[in-house]
Scaffold this active site. Structure first.
Site, PDB file in Angstrom:
ATOM      1  N   SER A 234       0.507  -1.311  -0.023  1.00  0.00           N
ATOM      2  CA  SER A 234      -0.281  -0.180  -0.085  1.00  0.00           C
ATOM      3  C   SER A 234       0.940   1.267  -0.388  1.00  0.00           C
ATOM      4  CB  SER A 234      -1.242  -0.200   1.083  1.00  0.00           C
ATOM      5  OG  SER A 234      -0.166   0.258   2.106  1.00  0.00           O
TER       6      SER A 234
ATOM      7  N   HIS B 290       8.290   2.944   9.229  1.00  0.00           N
ATOM      8  CA  HIS B 290       8.470   1.939   9.983  1.00  0.00           C
ATOM      9  C   HIS B 290       7.105   2.665  11.173  1.00  0.00           C
ATOM     10  CE1 HIS B 290       9.427  -1.060  12.967  1.00  0.00           C
ATOM     11  NE2 HIS B 290       8.904   0.485  13.961  1.00  0.00           N
TER      12      HIS B 290
ATOM     13  N   VAL C 161      18.446  -2.068  12.508  1.00  0.00           N
ATOM     14  CA  VAL C 161      17.101  -2.281  12.550  1.00  0.00           C
ATOM     15  C   VAL C 161      16.593  -0.482  13.151  1.00  0.00           C
ATOM     16  CG1 VAL C 161      15.377  -3.226  12.520  1.00  0.00           C
ATOM     17  CG2 VAL C 161      17.844  -4.379  12.148  1.00  0.00           C
TER      18      VAL C 161
HETATM   19  C1  GAR Z   1       3.659  -0.570   6.882  1.00  0.00           C
HETATM   20  O1  GAR Z   1       3.154  -0.846   7.946  1.00  0.00           O
HETATM   21  C2  GAR Z   1       4.991  -0.719   6.793  1.00  0.00           C
HETATM   22  O2  GAR Z   1       5.671   0.267   6.846  1.00  0.00           O
HETATM   23  C3  GAR Z   1       6.264  -1.623   7.766  1.00  0.00           C
HETATM   24  O3  GAR Z   1       5.227  -2.753   6.750  1.00  0.00           O
HETATM   25  C4  GAR Z   1       3.988  -2.238   6.221  1.00  0.00           C
HETATM   26  C5  GAR Z   1       3.890  -2.592   5.199  1.00  0.00           C
HETATM   27  O4  GAR Z   1       2.904  -2.431   4.253  1.00  0.00           O
HETATM   28  N1  GAR Z   1       6.801  -1.917   7.452  1.00  0.00           N
HETATM   29  C6  GAR Z   1       7.903  -2.191   8.953  1.00  0.00           C
HETATM   30  O5  GAR Z   1       7.074  -2.790  10.006  1.00  0.00           O
HETATM   31  C7  GAR Z   1       9.275  -2.043   8.636  1.00  0.00           C
HETATM   32  N2  GAR Z   1      10.161  -2.577   9.909  1.00  0.00           N
HETATM   33  P1  GAR Z   1       2.724  -2.128   2.622  1.00  0.00           P
HETATM   34  O6  GAR Z   1       2.930  -3.244   2.022  1.00  0.00           O
HETATM   35  O7  GAR Z   1       0.790  -2.061   2.647  1.00  0.00           O
HETATM   36  O8  GAR Z   1       3.246  -0.999   2.452  1.00  0.00           O
END
Ligand code: GAR
Length: 226
Positions: A14, A110, A145
């Site tokens: 997204s 994040h 990280v």
């Molecule tokens: C998002 O909430 C992003 O911030 C998180 O994964 C999700 C991906 O959503 N990332 C992390 O947690 C990285 N540490 P998306 O695939 O719908 O963009």
């Protein structure tokens, strides 16, 4: 000055979609030259295909170790003529080889107000902890990280009774707003790293007018509506 970016995903994409939408509406001066997923069949890949963006699947378990995987990522990104790397829900730690290939040009989002709740399941950690403000952070990636210099953050109030889904949805809506903005600042060359801090340089005064008029300087300034 259009910035060529590679977007790395592992899932729904997204945030990738938010970038695509801002590019297509002419607000974000970037071109997504490739989308790379470490997981086959994810929605992020579908989103790329729908918008005619080249994509690749590089499954990390096809490589003997982290370093070999990192090097494969670098090769793919370089072949796509990428200038900056945007991690958009990419659930792998990127290592020194990738960071050296794109110095100060790797961004991550994040779903927490870093430095709180780095790592996995940040929204769940925040909800369980009972925080009053949750949020999201876009930062430069360094070798730790969820740790590098912070570019932009957005906060949302957390209600009593919030769970990971309700809080996560409000955070995600903000992610979609702040990530394209951070990438635009990178494209404009306006992000200067000073130690742990990121200075946002002012926008250039002379910019092409969205009306299509050539850049010009008007002084005294036009008043509202002209
Ligand atoms: C998002 O909430 C992003 O911030 C998180 O994964 C999700 C991906 O959503 N990332 C992390 O947690 C990285 N540490 P998306 O695939 O719908 O963009």
């Amino acid at each position: 000055m259009t910035l060529s970016v590679g977007v790395l995903v592992s899932g729904g994409g997204s945030n990738l979609q938010a970038l695509i939408d801002r590019i297509e509406s002419g607000i974000l001066d970037a071109r997504i030259s490739t989308v790379i997923s470490n997981v086959p069949g994810v929605k992020g890949l579908e989103r790329a295909a729908k918008h005619g963006i080249p994509s690749q699947v590089l499954p990390h378990h096809d490589y003997p170790n982290r370093r070999a995987y990192d090097q494969a990522l670098v090769r793919s990104l370089e072949q796509a003529d990428v200038e900056a790397v945007i991690l958009a829900g990419f659930m792998r730690v990127v290592g020194p080889d990738l960071l050296a290939a794109f110095p100060r040009r790797v961004l991550n989002i994040h779903p927490a107000l870093l430095p709180a709740f780095p790592g996995l399941h940040a929204q769940k950690q925040a909800a369980a902890h009972g925080v009053r403000l949750a949020g999201c952070t876009v930062h430069f990636v360094d070798e730790q990280v969820d740790h590098g210099p912070i570019i932009i953050q957005a906060a949302v109030p957390a209600q009593s009774g919030d769970d990971v889904d309700s809080l996560g949805a409000r955070i995600l809506a903000l992610e979609h707003r702040i990530y394209p903005q951070a990438v635009q600042w990178l494209a404009q060359g306006r992000l200067k790293i000073q130690g742990r801090q990121v200075v946002l340089l002012p926008a250039r005064v002379l910019r092409a007018d969205p009306s299509g008029l050539p850049p010009c300087l008007i002084h005294p300034m036009l008043e509202y509506g002209f």
